[in-house]
Design an enzyme around this catalytic site. Structure first.
Site, mmCIF file in Angstrom:
data_model
loop_
_atom_site.group_PDB
_atom_site.id
_atom_site.type_symbol
_atom_site.label_atom_id
_atom_site.label_comp_id
_atom_site.label_asym_id
_atom_site.label_seq_id
_atom_site.Cartn_x
_atom_site.Cartn_y
_atom_site.Cartn_z
ATOM 1 N N ASP A 206 0.896 -1.142 0.000
ATOM 2 C CA ASP A 206 0.000 0.000 0.000
ATOM 3 C C ASP A 206 0.939 1.197 0.000
ATOM 4 O O ASP A 206 1.630 1.449 0.998
ATOM 5 C CB ASP A 206 -0.886 0.011 1.262
ATOM 6 C CG ASP A 206 -1.869 1.166 1.213
ATOM 7 O OD1 ASP A 206 -1.417 2.287 0.927
ATOM 8 O OD2 ASP A 206 -3.059 0.947 1.445
ATOM 9 N N HIS A 207 1.006 1.902 -1.128
ATOM 10 C CA HIS A 207 2.076 2.902 -1.249
ATOM 11 C C HIS A 207 1.951 4.020 -0.214
ATOM 12 O O HIS A 207 2.906 4.736 0.048
ATOM 13 C CB HIS A 207 2.180 3.445 -2.681
ATOM 14 C CG HIS A 207 1.150 4.449 -3.042
ATOM 15 N ND1 HIS A 207 -0.122 4.123 -3.415
ATOM 16 C CD2 HIS A 207 1.197 5.804 -3.091
ATOM 17 C CE1 HIS A 207 -0.804 5.208 -3.681
ATOM 18 N NE2 HIS A 207 -0.033 6.259 -3.490
ATOM 19 N N HIS B 2 -5.949 2.697 1.427
ATOM 20 C CA HIS B 2 -5.084 3.797 1.897
ATOM 21 C C HIS B 2 -5.655 4.471 3.148
ATOM 22 O O HIS B 2 -4.954 4.730 4.121
ATOM 23 C CB HIS B 2 -4.927 4.876 0.823
ATOM 24 C CG HIS B 2 -4.407 4.367 -0.487
ATOM 25 N ND1 HIS B 2 -3.518 3.322 -0.575
ATOM 26 C CD2 HIS B 2 -4.639 4.756 -1.762
ATOM 27 C CE1 HIS B 2 -3.233 3.101 -1.853
ATOM 28 N NE2 HIS B 2 -3.901 3.951 -2.594
HETATM 29 C C1 BG6 Z 1 -3.961 4.953 -6.053
HETATM 30 C C2 BG6 Z 1 -5.300 5.072 -6.726
HETATM 31 O O1 BG6 Z 1 -3.873 3.788 -5.297
HETATM 32 O O2 BG6 Z 1 -3.760 6.081 -5.206
HETATM 33 C C3 BG6 Z 1 -5.412 6.362 -7.500
HETATM 34 O O3 BG6 Z 1 -5.496 3.964 -7.603
HETATM 35 C C4 BG6 Z 1 -5.108 7.541 -6.604
HETATM 36 O O4 BG6 Z 1 -6.693 6.507 -8.075
HETATM 37 C C5 BG6 Z 1 -3.780 7.319 -5.883
HETATM 38 O O5 BG6 Z 1 -5.036 8.688 -7.401
HETATM 39 C C6 BG6 Z 1 -3.524 8.385 -4.856
HETATM 40 O O6 BG6 Z 1 -2.197 8.277 -4.451
HETATM 41 P P1 BG6 Z 1 -1.371 9.551 -4.037
HETATM 42 O O7 BG6 Z 1 -0.049 9.017 -3.597
HETATM 43 O O8 BG6 Z 1 -1.290 10.417 -5.257
HETATM 44 O O9 BG6 Z 1 -2.157 10.175 -2.945
#
Ligand code: BG6
Length: 519
Positions: free
Chosen positions: A201-202, A264
């Site tokens: 989960d990035h 997230h």
């Molecule tokens: C991703 C989603 O996991 O997270 C995207 O698939 C979203 O739709 C993105 O835009 C948001 O990530 P960050 O790091 O830009 O907040």
């Protein structure tokens, strides 16, 4: 609002002794689905940043795997990606050396015989570079290929090599509901043991997200007030100004709840709410997170809101509505905004509402957690303050800015100088990451890739956590699916979402904080 900035002087930082960094063992990183955007935009720039910081092992190789016959073109394309998306100077002397570690292997994901050839190729690279058998497989393909790839790796004994270790990294989505998540976990665990599985989960790679744990557990002053006795409410917002960016077919099946909230946002929520883990180790941290999710009772549909953007103005640009985006159904019922109220039924949080909202094409890009504290039991200055320039005394508010302008601010009331009355205005104590530590080019994947290579699962999702969250959200998705929203689109692009989301909070005397970002 006045702001007091807290700075760490750069000269203080440069005098810090270098920490003892952890360097992984030699490894071949095999990226499935390597021709996709993620590899070029995120993974390779992150790997190069690790190389620049001498955090990669001396011997390593990166093998991109996808269906297209790409050959050397792949390494050239990755070089461009590193420069464009990694904020790297194209004449950086380390770049050519790094690109020399990249190769490509064309493979049909469904064809078992191709995996035998892949194994031979990996063994060849291993011998040439003296890797010693370690393999890290990274699944960056569309999710429908996950199970097949895992099965084929298993059939070729690549999951349990005779020499060295093997592990697998899986990009979300981990299923699309409880049933599919269970099935996927079952398929993966039939081949790889859970200790070999790294579900990314990035968000957990983001510095500010990790700093939440440090903020709570490396400081003595916050924990005593971090509970229902002092906290009035918690709000978590993931607002994006972007739309679906050409990912229409993916987003049509996903929607905001699946795409951002179920994963997230629930990670963010767990870090705000968890009990102090006994150590910063995978088992201990993941156990405490799981306890938080398990303490959330089913969310009544009445406490959920969905929205979809129509046309509008974002920044200065006129943008089309969701239904007019490329490859999106013109009558789509997919939500691009989701908001909800949930409770955590445990001793620390009983009675404290947690409000979550996520949306695309919102007014401002901001991912923030705000924790509003209760007012003092007696507001002795309130009558005087009401007559003053700032009106009623506002409660203390702690905001954790995940992005952009990463930082933490604490709002408190201060006396307005020279006023003959005791006028009180809110001011902010503001910690800003960039001011304190300098600009970071990291995209979050650096930490996660490094940890996966080191075998450290602390910042990765466990199957139990994934399934617990799906168990919470699947009934909502089912209920939403069974009733087509009549009023879609129900918010203008460039706004703060549908009005019904405001009503959700107003019902209990709360309001969304829309003054997000640094002040
Ligand atoms: C991703 C989603 O996991 O997270 C995207 O698939 C979203 O739709 C993105 O835009 C948001 O990530 P960050 O790091 O830009 O907040």
């Amino acid at each position: 609002m006045a702001t007091i900035a807290m700075k760490v002087r750069p000269e203080d930082l440069s005098q810090l002794p270098a920490g003892k960094e952890r360097i992984p063992e030699p490894v071949i990183l095999v990226i499935f689905g390597a021709s996709g955007d993620l590899t070029k935009r995120k993974l390779l720039p992150a790997l190069f940043h690790l190389r620049q910081n001498n955090l990669l092992p001396k011997e390593f190789a990166i093998v991109g795997v996808a269906r297209r016959p790409l050959g050397d073109e792949f390494a050239r394309d990755m070089r461009e990606g590193i420069v464009d998306f990694g904020d790297v100077d194209k004449s950086d002397p380390k770049l050519d050396e790094f690109v020399g570690h990249i190769s490509y292997f064309a493979l049909n994901f469904d064809d078992p015989s191709h995996y035998a050839s892949l194994k031979t190729e990996l063994d060849r690279i291993d011998k040439e570079r003296g890797i010693g058998g370690n393999r890290l497989f990274y699944l960056a393909t569309a999710p429908e290929f996950f199970a097949g790839i895992v099965e084929n790796l298993g059939a070729q004994q690549m999951a349990h090599p005779e020499k060295g270790m093997a592990a697998i990294v899986i990009e979300k989505p981990f299923g699309h509901d409880l049933g599919s998540a269970r099935e996927l976990n079952h398929q993966v665990n039939a081949v790889f043991e859970e200790r070999q599985v790294f579900r990314i989960d990035h968000y957990l790679g983001k510095e500010t997200v990790q700093n939440l744990l440090v903020f709570r557990f490396a400081n003595g002053i916050f924990e005593p007030v971090w509970n229902r006795n002092f906290i009035e409410e918690v709000q978590i917002t993931v607002a994006e100004t972007l739309g679906v960016e050409g990912r229409g077919p993916f987003y049509e099946k996903a929607g905001a709840l699946r795409d951002v909230v179920q994963n997230h946002m629930m990670e963010l929520l767990s870090l705000v709410a968890l009990e102090p883990p006994s150590s910063f180790e995978a088992e201990s941290v993941r156990r405490e997170k799981l306890k938080v999710w398990q303490a959330i009772p089913p969310i009544p549909i009445l406490n959920t809101i969905r929205g979809q953007y129509g046309p509008g103005i974002v920044g200065k640009d006129h943008v089309v509505g969701y239904r007019d985006e490329e490859r999106v159904n013109p009558n789509s019922g997919t939500e691009t905004f989701a908001a909800l109220r949930l409770e955590i039924e445990n001793w620390r949080w009983a009675g404290v509402p947690f409000f979550l909202r996520a949306g695309k094409r919102m007014k401002k890009r901001a991912t923030e957690i705000s924790i509003q504290f209760k007012q003092p039991p007696l507001l002795i200055f309130n009558r005087l303050a009401t007559d003053g320039p700032c009106g009623e005394i506002q409660p203390n508010l702690l905001t954790i800015r995940i992005q952009p302008d990463e930082g933490i601010a604490l709002r408190f009331g201060a006396k307005v100088p020279t006023s003959s009355q005791m006028s009180v205005c809110p001011v902010n104590m503001d910690f800003d990451y960039e001011t304190a530590f300098g600009k970071s080019t990291a995209n979050g994947y650096e930490r996660l890739l490094l940890d996966a290579m080191l075998g450290d699962q602390t910042l990765f999702a466990h199957r139990d956590g994934v399934e617990t969250n799906w168990a919470l959200y699947t009934p909502i998705l089912d209920a939403w699916k069974s009733k087509t929203p009549e009023v879609f689109p129900n918010y203008f692009a460039g706004s703060w979402g549908p009005e019904c989301a405001d009503h959700l909070l107003e019902r209990s005397g709360h309001t969304w904080r829309n003054d997000l970002g640094r002040h």
